[in-house]
Design a protein around this motif. Structure first.
Motif, mmCIF file in Angstrom:
data_model
loop_
_atom_site.group_PDB
_atom_site.id
_atom_site.type_symbol
_atom_site.label_atom_id
_atom_site.label_comp_id
_atom_site.label_asym_id
_atom_site.label_seq_id
_atom_site.Cartn_x
_atom_site.Cartn_y
_atom_site.Cartn_z
ATOM 1 N N VAL A 51 4.298 -1.547 0.917
ATOM 2 C CA VAL A 51 5.468 -2.197 0.527
ATOM 3 C C VAL A 51 5.682 -2.854 1.578
ATOM 4 O O VAL A 51 5.788 -3.073 2.348
ATOM 5 C CB VAL A 51 7.047 -1.141 1.040
ATOM 6 C CG1 VAL A 51 8.006 -2.100 0.072
ATOM 7 C CG2 VAL A 51 6.013 -0.067 0.130
ATOM 8 N N GLN A 53 7.921 -5.767 1.896
ATOM 9 C CA GLN A 53 8.945 -6.225 2.432
ATOM 10 C C GLN A 53 9.305 -5.655 3.945
ATOM 11 O O GLN A 53 9.686 -5.708 5.285
ATOM 12 C CB GLN A 53 10.299 -5.883 1.686
ATOM 13 C CG GLN A 53 12.151 -5.871 2.437
ATOM 14 C CD GLN A 53 13.067 -6.406 1.106
ATOM 15 O OE1 GLN A 53 13.041 -5.820 0.195
ATOM 16 N NE2 GLN A 53 13.644 -7.010 0.955
ATOM 17 N N THR A 54 8.846 -4.395 3.894
ATOM 18 C CA THR A 54 8.391 -3.275 5.112
ATOM 19 C C THR A 54 7.377 -2.877 5.397
ATOM 20 O O THR A 54 7.533 -2.365 6.711
ATOM 21 C CB THR A 54 9.577 -1.931 4.521
ATOM 22 O OG1 THR A 54 8.518 -1.140 4.204
ATOM 23 C CG2 THR A 54 10.787 -1.615 3.841
ATOM 24 N N SER A 55 6.475 -3.271 5.729
ATOM 25 C CA SER A 55 5.263 -3.727 6.056
ATOM 26 C C SER A 55 4.959 -1.721 6.392
ATOM 27 O O SER A 55 4.053 -2.007 7.179
ATOM 28 C CB SER A 55 5.170 -4.106 7.615
ATOM 29 O OG SER A 55 6.364 -3.569 8.701
ATOM 30 N N MET A 56 5.292 -0.777 5.572
ATOM 31 C CA MET A 56 5.063 0.161 5.532
ATOM 32 C C MET A 56 3.860 0.881 4.079
ATOM 33 O O MET A 56 3.704 -0.021 3.250
ATOM 34 C CB MET A 56 5.651 1.289 5.673
ATOM 35 C CG MET A 56 7.052 1.535 5.792
ATOM 36 S SD MET A 56 6.620 2.885 7.561
ATOM 37 C CE MET A 56 5.891 3.867 6.756
ATOM 38 N N GLN A 73 2.860 2.714 9.916
ATOM 39 C CA GLN A 73 4.080 0.759 9.708
ATOM 40 C C GLN A 73 2.818 -0.507 10.511
ATOM 41 O O GLN A 73 2.707 0.169 11.350
ATOM 42 C CB GLN A 73 5.125 0.713 10.214
ATOM 43 C CG GLN A 73 6.347 0.867 10.731
ATOM 44 C CD GLN A 73 7.319 0.873 11.010
ATOM 45 O OE1 GLN A 73 7.562 1.888 11.439
ATOM 46 N NE2 GLN A 73 8.541 -0.014 10.715
#
Length: 152
Positions: A51, A53-56, A73
């Motif tokens: 994702v 936006q979250t860098s997950m 992460q």
């Protein structure tokens, strides 16, 4: 109970992600050897994605005899990412037996080679290898792992 929740989550992810796919199905490839035995995920249950936006980041795969779930992460781009007892999560359920990083020498090394953007998702392709163990301390050597996500 926690194992069953993870398995349920892994089985629900394809359904949830199919809502963002143009044709309603996600496609990809995922395969690896565990202690020398080849496992291949069903093409609609094989994916590596992040994702933006979250860098997950996540790698998931499932077939009749295995379910895997990997997450970490800090996904910034192509490169090498490590999962161990302190960073990230990895669980391989093979023939109803779960393996995870439990000791200091357990690890999963993920090499992300290519990234394609699809909406808010980054589709990942690469390889993985490592060593995990079950509750009894039986080691699982993971080699020749590869994944490619074509669409979500």
């Amino acid at each position: 109970m926690k194992l069953y929740q993870h398995i349920l989550l892994l089985l629900l992810i394809p359904w949830l992600l199919s809502a963002v796919s143009r044709d309603g199905r996600s496609t990809g490839t995922l395969r690896f050897q565990a202690n020398g035995v080849l496992y291949t995920a069903d093409s609609t249950h094989a994916r590596g994605y992040a994702v933006k936006q979250t860098s997950m980041a996540y790698i998931n795969g499932a077939s009749n005899d295995m379910v895997i779930g990997i997450e970490w992460q800090g996904m910034k781009g192509p490169g090498i990412y490590a999962i161990n007892t302190r960073a990230g999560k990895a669980e391989f359920s093979i023939n109803h037996k779960s393996y995870l990083p439990k000791q200091a020498d357990d690890y999963l090394k993920i090499t992300v080679r290519a990234i394609k953007q699809q909406g808010a998702f980054l589709l990942l392709s690469g390889s993985f290898e490592g060593q995990l163990q079950d509750r009894a301390g039986n080691k699982l050597k993971i080699t020749a792992g590869s994944f490619e996500t074509i669409s979500l």
